[in-house]
Design a protein around this motif. Structure first.
Motif, PDB file in Angstrom:
ATOM      1  N   TRP A   1       0.879  -1.162   0.000  1.00  0.00           N
ATOM      2  CA  TRP A   1       0.000   0.000   0.000  1.00  0.00           C
ATOM      3  C   TRP A   1       0.921   1.218   0.000  1.00  0.00           C
ATOM      4  O   TRP A   1       2.018   1.168   0.560  1.00  0.00           O
ATOM      5  CB  TRP A   1      -0.872   0.043   1.265  1.00  0.00           C
ATOM      6  CG  TRP A   1      -1.658  -1.197   1.535  1.00  0.00           C
ATOM      7  CD1 TRP A   1      -1.512  -2.043   2.607  1.00  0.00           C
ATOM      8  CD2 TRP A   1      -2.731  -1.744   0.751  1.00  0.00           C
ATOM      9  NE1 TRP A   1      -2.429  -3.077   2.525  1.00  0.00           N
ATOM     10  CE2 TRP A   1      -3.182  -2.909   1.403  1.00  0.00           C
ATOM     11  CE3 TRP A   1      -3.347  -1.352  -0.436  1.00  0.00           C
ATOM     12  CZ2 TRP A   1      -4.228  -3.703   0.908  1.00  0.00           C
ATOM     13  CZ3 TRP A   1      -4.388  -2.132  -0.928  1.00  0.00           C
ATOM     14  CH2 TRP A   1      -4.819  -3.291  -0.263  1.00  0.00           C
ATOM     15  N   THR A   2       0.490   2.289  -0.588  1.00  0.00           N
ATOM     16  CA  THR A   2       1.373   3.445  -0.708  1.00  0.00           C
ATOM     17  C   THR A   2       1.919   3.869   0.654  1.00  0.00           C
ATOM     18  O   THR A   2       3.101   4.165   0.805  1.00  0.00           O
ATOM     19  CB  THR A   2       0.628   4.620  -1.373  1.00  0.00           C
ATOM     20  OG1 THR A   2       0.165   4.190  -2.652  1.00  0.00           O
ATOM     21  CG2 THR A   2       1.537   5.830  -1.553  1.00  0.00           C
ATOM     22  N   ASP A   3       1.050   3.871   1.664  1.00  0.00           N
ATOM     23  CA  ASP A   3       1.509   4.345   2.973  1.00  0.00           C
ATOM     24  C   ASP A   3       2.529   3.398   3.612  1.00  0.00           C
ATOM     25  O   ASP A   3       3.195   3.758   4.564  1.00  0.00           O
ATOM     26  CB  ASP A   3       0.307   4.561   3.901  1.00  0.00           C
ATOM     27  CG  ASP A   3       0.703   5.304   5.167  1.00  0.00           C
ATOM     28  OD1 ASP A   3       1.334   6.370   5.050  1.00  0.00           O
ATOM     29  OD2 ASP A   3       0.426   4.784   6.274  1.00  0.00           O
TER      30      ASP A   3
ATOM     31  N   SER B   1      -3.137   8.311  -0.461  1.00  0.00           N
ATOM     32  CA  SER B   1      -1.765   8.438   0.004  1.00  0.00           C
ATOM     33  C   SER B   1      -0.889   8.665  -1.216  1.00  0.00           C
ATOM     34  O   SER B   1      -1.180   8.126  -2.286  1.00  0.00           O
ATOM     35  CB  SER B   1      -1.370   7.135   0.713  1.00  0.00           C
ATOM     36  OG  SER B   1      -0.042   7.206   1.175  1.00  0.00           O
ATOM     37  N   VAL B   2       0.139   9.470  -1.049  1.00  0.00           N
ATOM     38  CA  VAL B   2       1.034   9.706  -2.185  1.00  0.00           C
ATOM     39  C   VAL B   2       2.468   9.863  -1.680  1.00  0.00           C
ATOM     40  O   VAL B   2       2.708  10.458  -0.631  1.00  0.00           O
ATOM     41  CB  VAL B   2       0.562  10.933  -3.023  1.00  0.00           C
ATOM     42  CG1 VAL B   2       0.392  12.166  -2.176  1.00  0.00           C
ATOM     43  CG2 VAL B   2       1.485  11.211  -4.188  1.00  0.00           C
ATOM     44  N   VAL B   3       3.396   9.268  -2.417  1.00  0.00           N
ATOM     45  CA  VAL B   3       4.820   9.416  -2.129  1.00  0.00           C
ATOM     46  C   VAL B   3       5.480   9.898  -3.414  1.00  0.00           C
ATOM     47  O   VAL B   3       5.205   9.368  -4.485  1.00  0.00           O
ATOM     48  CB  VAL B   3       5.450   8.072  -1.695  1.00  0.00           C
ATOM     49  CG1 VAL B   3       6.964   8.219  -1.542  1.00  0.00           C
ATOM     50  CG2 VAL B   3       4.828   7.573  -0.395  1.00  0.00           C
TER      51      VAL B   3
ATOM     52  N   THR C   1       9.446   9.885  -9.485  1.00  0.00           N
ATOM     53  CA  THR C   1       8.508   8.773  -9.315  1.00  0.00           C
ATOM     54  C   THR C   1       7.410   9.158  -8.341  1.00  0.00           C
ATOM     55  O   THR C   1       7.690   9.701  -7.276  1.00  0.00           O
ATOM     56  CB  THR C   1       9.243   7.516  -8.811  1.00  0.00           C
ATOM     57  OG1 THR C   1      10.303   7.222  -9.714  1.00  0.00           O
ATOM     58  CG2 THR C   1       8.298   6.324  -8.737  1.00  0.00           C
ATOM     59  N   ILE C   2       6.199   8.902  -8.746  1.00  0.00           N
ATOM     60  CA  ILE C   2       5.036   9.205  -7.912  1.00  0.00           C
ATOM     61  C   ILE C   2       4.294   7.914  -7.635  1.00  0.00           C
ATOM     62  O   ILE C   2       3.789   7.280  -8.565  1.00  0.00           O
ATOM     63  CB  ILE C   2       4.083  10.205  -8.618  1.00  0.00           C
ATOM     64  CG1 ILE C   2       4.782  11.531  -8.856  1.00  0.00           C
ATOM     65  CG2 ILE C   2       2.818  10.444  -7.793  1.00  0.00           C
ATOM     66  CD1 ILE C   2       5.142  11.786 -10.277  1.00  0.00           C
ATOM     67  N   TRP C   3       4.244   7.520  -6.379  1.00  0.00           N
ATOM     68  CA  TRP C   3       3.372   6.418  -5.970  1.00  0.00           C
ATOM     69  C   TRP C   3       2.086   7.048  -5.465  1.00  0.00           C
ATOM     70  O   TRP C   3       2.125   7.952  -4.631  1.00  0.00           O
ATOM     71  CB  TRP C   3       3.972   5.623  -4.818  1.00  0.00           C
ATOM     72  CG  TRP C   3       5.172   4.800  -5.140  1.00  0.00           C
ATOM     73  CD1 TRP C   3       5.194   3.461  -5.393  1.00  0.00           C
ATOM     74  CD2 TRP C   3       6.543   5.223  -5.186  1.00  0.00           C
ATOM     75  NE1 TRP C   3       6.492   3.033  -5.611  1.00  0.00           N
ATOM     76  CE2 TRP C   3       7.331   4.095  -5.485  1.00  0.00           C
ATOM     77  CE3 TRP C   3       7.182   6.457  -5.018  1.00  0.00           C
ATOM     78  CZ2 TRP C   3       8.717   4.154  -5.607  1.00  0.00           C
ATOM     79  CZ3 TRP C   3       8.559   6.525  -5.132  1.00  0.00           C
ATOM     80  CH2 TRP C   3       9.326   5.379  -5.430  1.00  0.00           C
ATOM     81  N   SER C   4       0.981   6.582  -5.954  1.00  0.00           N
ATOM     82  CA  SER C   4      -0.253   7.179  -5.473  1.00  0.00           C
ATOM     83  C   SER C   4      -1.338   6.119  -5.385  1.00  0.00           C
ATOM     84  O   SER C   4      -1.419   5.221  -6.214  1.00  0.00           O
ATOM     85  CB  SER C   4      -0.709   8.303  -6.414  1.00  0.00           C
ATOM     86  OG  SER C   4      -1.882   8.902  -5.908  1.00  0.00           O
TER      87      SER C   4
END
Ligand SMILES: Cc1cc2nc3c(=O)[nH]c(=O)nc-3n(C[C@H](O)[C@H](O)[C@H](O)COP(=O)(O)OP(=O)(O)OC[C@H]3O[C@@H](n4cnc5c(N)ncnc54)[C@H](O)[C@@H]3O)c2cc1C
Lengths: 795, 285
Positions: free
Chosen positions: A31-33, A211-213, A222-225
């Motif tokens: 999971w993103t978080d 959630s986004v990193v 890089t964007i994890w969302s």
């Protein structure tokens, strides 16, 4: 030598348990978080406590002094560079389309709008420091209710626009050449039903908060969302930020639900990008549940003024719909188009000579609305199915009989509707007959009569909903003609690995639907490999590089089509290889049940498998004349039309007239979603959808107070139901294959939600018709129902 | 949803707990199951500087037979009440109310003492405690004292507990010959009561000898429905007699109007639910 037929049992149609569930249910996954990167910083966002105000002063400097804080900034600090959140669907040429800054600059227009951000070494420090930010607001007049917003002299959400109206959009069947003019067609009507149905505001309430990193430290940002749309998001980020597209990688890792709520480019995604790029370090933002309920986009929120004209014998003559749709304070990604998707569906499954649809989009000081499971179609189905029951009552006719007299007969397909669609297939008679017998319709009607007779304080009601919907969004040409910025195709790739295992890449982006299982089943059958030997990759623009993601019941209907085509290409490439291995002519090779055999060879001949071909290609020692040493293939499929699942849902409610409590006693759903790849998954989608539709009918509503504060900002107040509040759902199917799909599938993601809400409300109203009740505003809370029984205030 | 920072103490005796509270001063708070306190902290509606976790104090947990009464430790969990044989025998109303609390997870963490000390007027246990005429044993720096149910619940989220005091146990008189029922009305299964009614009835030869009825969420504290009780005492054990008595349920109540229900509707519900609770408690059909 005799070989046992190793033909695997057909995977398509098998009730496979979902291969992704173990990791999703235990949470032992990405999971993103769950993601932590070296040196990663954490964000907290300060949100507006005011529904409408001018920001007269904002100072983030005191937050910088707080322990652990690395950066803090407000909308003013990034006003020139932050860009505007996009709306990708311009529905009319003159649509009012205000700027939508991720961080408010001078003015806030709804409670929860981001105004400033703190970046700190840990999440707790970031939250602690929010209190140090100094903001002064000068209150501006607030407008929340749509009729008021459209009225003379209303307070303006966007004062520079001079109006709260975003657009008015009209469809007229006569002008479009799909039917007659409403007034002419209904001139001789003997009955005209006029009703205002209210679609309350809902909150998608997905399980995993957003959630986004963002990692800006490598060559690619890089964007994890936690998003439904990694591919669309990548394009949007390029367009909004100016970062070149090839320098952007978007990853939707495992995503815990969306229901349309993550079909969005969010302020939080852009804010996290700005923060990470400002400090040059990875940064994470994860919203709290309260922030999610407040600030993630909402759904529904429409007034539906419906006019349904008929003859006394029940023949429908025309339908007029005037829709007023709440946009919220801004236009989010698809906001203006959601109510318009309904225009194709208000006519339902009925033959109507004339249809006119008008929709006005209205700004208010509320959270923007956008897609929520069904997006326009549940609303439309609610209105027409409520109206059919109301009309039946008015005519003294059984509601199913009224429907039978008006629906499209199974021999009449393909049928060109008054809304301008061509329904390819369906069998409303079969679905309804099956539902009625599972439900025990006649017995329940007898019980209802007995309870009425004895004045039982607990009355019984029966609700009917016969729906269709349009799935498989969408033909690109159609989207373009309606002003949508992108297309509706989908892609799939197949990689044959040297040992005969398979990687399938899909451009759809599952967030709980079970794509890995369904795609594996299809690939297994198409390629003749084992279910377990297929790995489905998705959600990363670097691996599954091409796609348009998951929404609108499109993944299997469109993406599944692409997968079949890609598999077909693999088989085509493997054939000459197999012929070479079998030392025969390509024209003499047949592929069936996972084996290439020489035509005319005995059924038990060993032949060559896909794995044999994959290995031969990998070694490439002896390729037949000039063949490229690969079996890999990609296919992109653009649908030629929608698919049209349909079904009949029947609901029996017990209504306690003393307390107003409604209990759903039995619920039968017979759906026709075409051919089924995995019946367990289909049933899960139906059950979840029905639960969500019941939630709209009975439990959920986003409520604002007079100042624009969200009163239902926690699950305690929003009251989503749990399994304890829901009935046992009897679900069954009829199967009319989609004629234009290689697997005959139609789509099932939204069906339950679309069908169930009117079934439940119809049942409640049906129970209470002897009390003079003809409508109850959703959600039908005990107090509302009780008041309706009292004959009092029914609002 | 991150609470402000706080210190944490985990005493193992009541004396230590009382001392830790005193040391913490005004901003110290007792932590029991955390099912009410933690959400308050996470929403930052309160920011105590010290939490005194009483979960490790052995004396506070469990149910004991004390002759004419049960003594139930404050940290006894809702789930414990549900399966305790003494409670089932002598104070089933507590189990009936505890069964209606939230969901399984909440019932396994939340405590009787926490529910009573929190004194949410929508809470299920306070009404039951009032109907049973429980008394409350409290420990503080000055020693121990006992407070009656009538005096314990003072106002909305306010009890007779001083900030430096701890609820040790609840004493519930045994009531041989009484039968009970808790009737709860809520929006969804795991939600708080819109209105709840705790009823205890003693029947004698076809009539109702005595009844005790307490209302949940009909005011800022749990309320005894005195007029109902008086009307039931000595009345026939019939549906009509009970219905007529229940008509008095909302007398003297001052229920809230909120997003879930208006005051009027609550008054109406109180009469319907009181009738149902008394009928069920008395086994009257
Ligand atoms: C999702 C959810 C649903 C719920 N639904 C219901 C419901 O339907 N009905 C219902 O009645 N309740 C419900 N609750 C609340 C639940 O009953 C709690 O258990 C109860 O309110 C508090 O008990 P606790 O042990 O968790 O106390 P805590 O949360 O630890 O403490 C609550 C308060 O009491 C004080 N306190 C606790 N123990 C003592 C003590 N021994 N001495 C002095 N002060 C003390 C604390 O300082 C704090 O102020 C729900 C809770 C949740 C999270």
């Amino acid at each position: 030598m005799t070989v046992v037929d190793e033909r695997p049992a057909a995977e398509v149609g098998a009730p496979r348990k979902r291969k992704e569930d173990a990791r999703l249910i235990t949470g032992r996954t990405m999971w993103t978080d769950n993601l932590t990167l070296p040196g990663m910083l954490h964000l907290a966002i300060l949100r507006s406590p005011m529904a409408h105000a001018r920001i007269t002063r904002i100072d983030t400097a005191p937050a910088l002094a707080a322990p652990g804080v690395v950066a803090a900034f407000s909308g003013r600090d990034v006003a020139e560079t932050q860009g505007s959140l996009p709306c990708a669907w311009v529905v009319t040429d003159d649509m009012v389309h205000p700027d939508h800054p991720p961080l408010a600059v001078d003015e806030v227009r709804h409670v929860g709008e981001p105004v400033a951000v703190v970046v700190a070494r840990d999440a707790a420090s970031a939250v602690d420091a929010l209190g140090a930010i100094d903001v002064e607001y000068e209150p501006l007049p607030v407008v929340l209710e749509m009729d008021e917003a459209l009225g003379e002299g209303a307070a303006l959400v966007h004062s520079d626009k001079g109006t709260n109206k975003s657009y008015t959009w009209i469809y007229d069947s006569a002008e479009a050449g799909h039917g007659q003019a409403y007034d002419a067609a209904t001139a001789e009507a003997e009955v005209v039903l006029r009703k205002r149905y209210v679609q309350q505001r809902l909150i998608p309430a997905f399980m995993e908060p957003r959630s986004v990193v963002v990692d800006p430290t490598a060559d690619q940002v890089t964007i994890w969302s936690s998003t439904q749309i990694p591919h669309v998001l990548r394009v949007l980020i390029a367009l909004v930020t100016g970062l070149p597209e090839h320098k952007i990688r978007v990853i939707a890792p495992d995503v815990g639900g969306g229901f349309g709520g993550k079909l969005q480019m969010t302020a939080e995604e852009l804010i996290t990008m700005m923060a990470a790029r400002r400090v040059g370090k990875p940064a994470k933002y994860t919203e709290t549940r309260s922030e999610s309920l407040l600030a993630a986009h909402h759904g529904r929120d429409m007034y539906q003024d419906v006019e349904l004209a008929a003859r006394r014998d029940g023949t429908l003559l025309g339908l007029r719909v005037r829709l007023t749709a709440n946009m919220g304070a801004y236009l989010a990604l698809l906001t203006p188009s959601v109510p318009l998707l309904g225009r194709y569906m208000y006519n339902g499954i009925y033959k109507l000579p004339a249809y006119r649809f008008e929709c006005t989009g209205v700004f208010t000081n509320t959270t923007p609305t956008d897609a929520y499971r069904g997006a326009g179609r549940p609303e439309a189905t609610y209105a027409i199915e409520r109206a059919m029951d109301d009309l039946a009552a008015e005519l003294g006719m059984d509601p199913i009989e009224l429907r039978r007299r008006n629906w499209i007969g199974h021999g009449e397909f393909p049928f060109h509707t008054v809304a301008g669609l061509t329904y390819d297939s369906g069998d409303y008679e079969a679905a309804t007959d099956k539902a009625m017998s599972l439900f025990g319709y006649d017995e329940l009607r007898r019980e209802q009569a007995a309870r009425r007779e004895s004045r039982d304080p607990v009355q019984l009601g029966i609700g009917v909903s016969t729906y269709t919907e349009m799935c498989g969004l969408a033909p690109s040409r159609w989207l373009g003609s309606l002003g949508y910025a992108a297309g509706g195709w989908e892609s799939a790739s197949v990689r044959m690995l040297p040992t005969g295992k398979v990687e399938v890449l899909t451009g759809t982006s599952p967030h709980g639907q079970g794509h890995e299982t369904a795609w594996s089943q299809i690939a297994a059958d198409q390629l003749g490999v084992a279910f377990e030997d297929v790995e489905v990759l998705h959600g990363d623009t670097r691996t599954a590089h091409k796609g348009l993601d998951t929404y609108g019941s499109r993944s299997l209907a469109v993406g599944g089509f692409a997968l079949v085509n890609a598999c077909q290409k693999v088989v085509d490439k493997a054939k000459p290889i197999a012929a070479h291995l079998l030392e025969c002519d390509v024209a003499d090779v047949e592929f069936s049940a996972g084996r290439f055999r020489v035509r005319g060879a005995p059924a038990d001949a060993e032949g060559k498998t896909m794995a044999d071909c994959a290995l031969a290609v990998f070694a490439a020692h002896d390729m037949p004349g000039g063949a490229e040493p690969t079996l890999d293939a990609e296919a992109v499929y653009d649908p030629t039309d929608f698919s049209f699942p349909h079904g009949t849902h029947l609901c029996a409610t017990e209504v306690d007239t003393e307390t107003g409590r409604v209990t759903v006693r039995s619920y039968v759903a017979v759906d026709d979603v075409g051919k089924v790849v995995n019946p367990l998954i289909v049933e899960g989608q139906v059950h979840g959808g029905v639960a969500q539709g019941i939630a709209q009918a009975l439990f959920e509503e986003a409520v604002y107070d007079a100042d624009g504060n969200l009163l239902t900002g926690t699950f305690v107040d929003y009251t989503p139901p749990s399994s304890a509040d829901l009935p046992d759902i009897v679900s069954d199917r009829t199967e009319t294959p989609a004629p234009d799909h290689p697997l005959g599938i139609k789509g099932v993601g939204e069906a339950g939600t679309i069908a169930s809400t009117p079934a439940v409300v119809n049942a409640i109203v049906d129970a209470l018709r002897p009390y003079g009740v003809d409508d109850i505003r959703m959600p039908c809370t005990p107090e509302r129902v009780w008041r309706a029984v009292q004959g009092g205030d029914r609002s | 949803m991150i609470p402000a920072a706080f210190d944490y103490a985990k005493p193992s005796t009541v004396d230590e707990a009382v001392r830790a509270l005193a040391e913490g001063g005004e901003d110290a708070k007792v932590l029991a199951g955390g099912q009410s306190l933690i959400p308050v902290l996470r929403l930052r509606l309160a920011a105590p500087t010290v939490l005194v976790d009483v979960g490790g104090v052995g004396e506070l947990r469990g149910v004991r037979d004390d002759g004419d009464a049960l003594v139930i430790g404050a940290t006894t969990r809702h789930a414990d009440l549900l399966r305790d044989p003494l409670v089932a025998r002598h104070a089933p109303l507590l189990a009936q109310a505890a069964a209606q609390v939230g969901d399984r997870q909440v019932r396994h963490l939340g405590t009787l003492g926490g529910s009573l000390s929190h004194a949410d007027p929508a809470g299920d246990l306070p009404g039951a405690a009032v109907a049973l005429d429980a008394s409350f044993e409290i420990a503080g720096p000055g020693g121990r004292r006992t407070v009656s149910a009538a005096d314990f619940f003072v106002d909305f989220l306010t009890t007779a507990l001083a900030p430096d005091e701890i609820l040790v146990s609840v004493r519930v008189p045994k009531r041989p010959g009484w039968t009970t029922h808790y009737e709860k009305f809520n929006r969804v299964a795991q939600a708080w009561a819109i209105v709840g009614v705790a009823a205890a009835v003693r029947r004698e030869n076809g009539s109702i000898a005595e009844a005790r009825v307490a209302l949940t969420n009909m005011g800022s504290t749990p309320l005894r429905a005195g007029a109902v009780e008086q009307s039931l005492a000595g009345s026939a054990a019939t549906v009509d007699a009970v219905a007529s008595a229940a008509g008095h349920a909302a007398e003297g109540a001052d229920p809230p109007s909120d997003a879930f229900a208006s005051a009027d509707y609550r008054r109406h519900l109180a009469t319907v639910l009181t009738r149902r609770a008394v009928l069920a408690a008395g086994g009257i059909a």
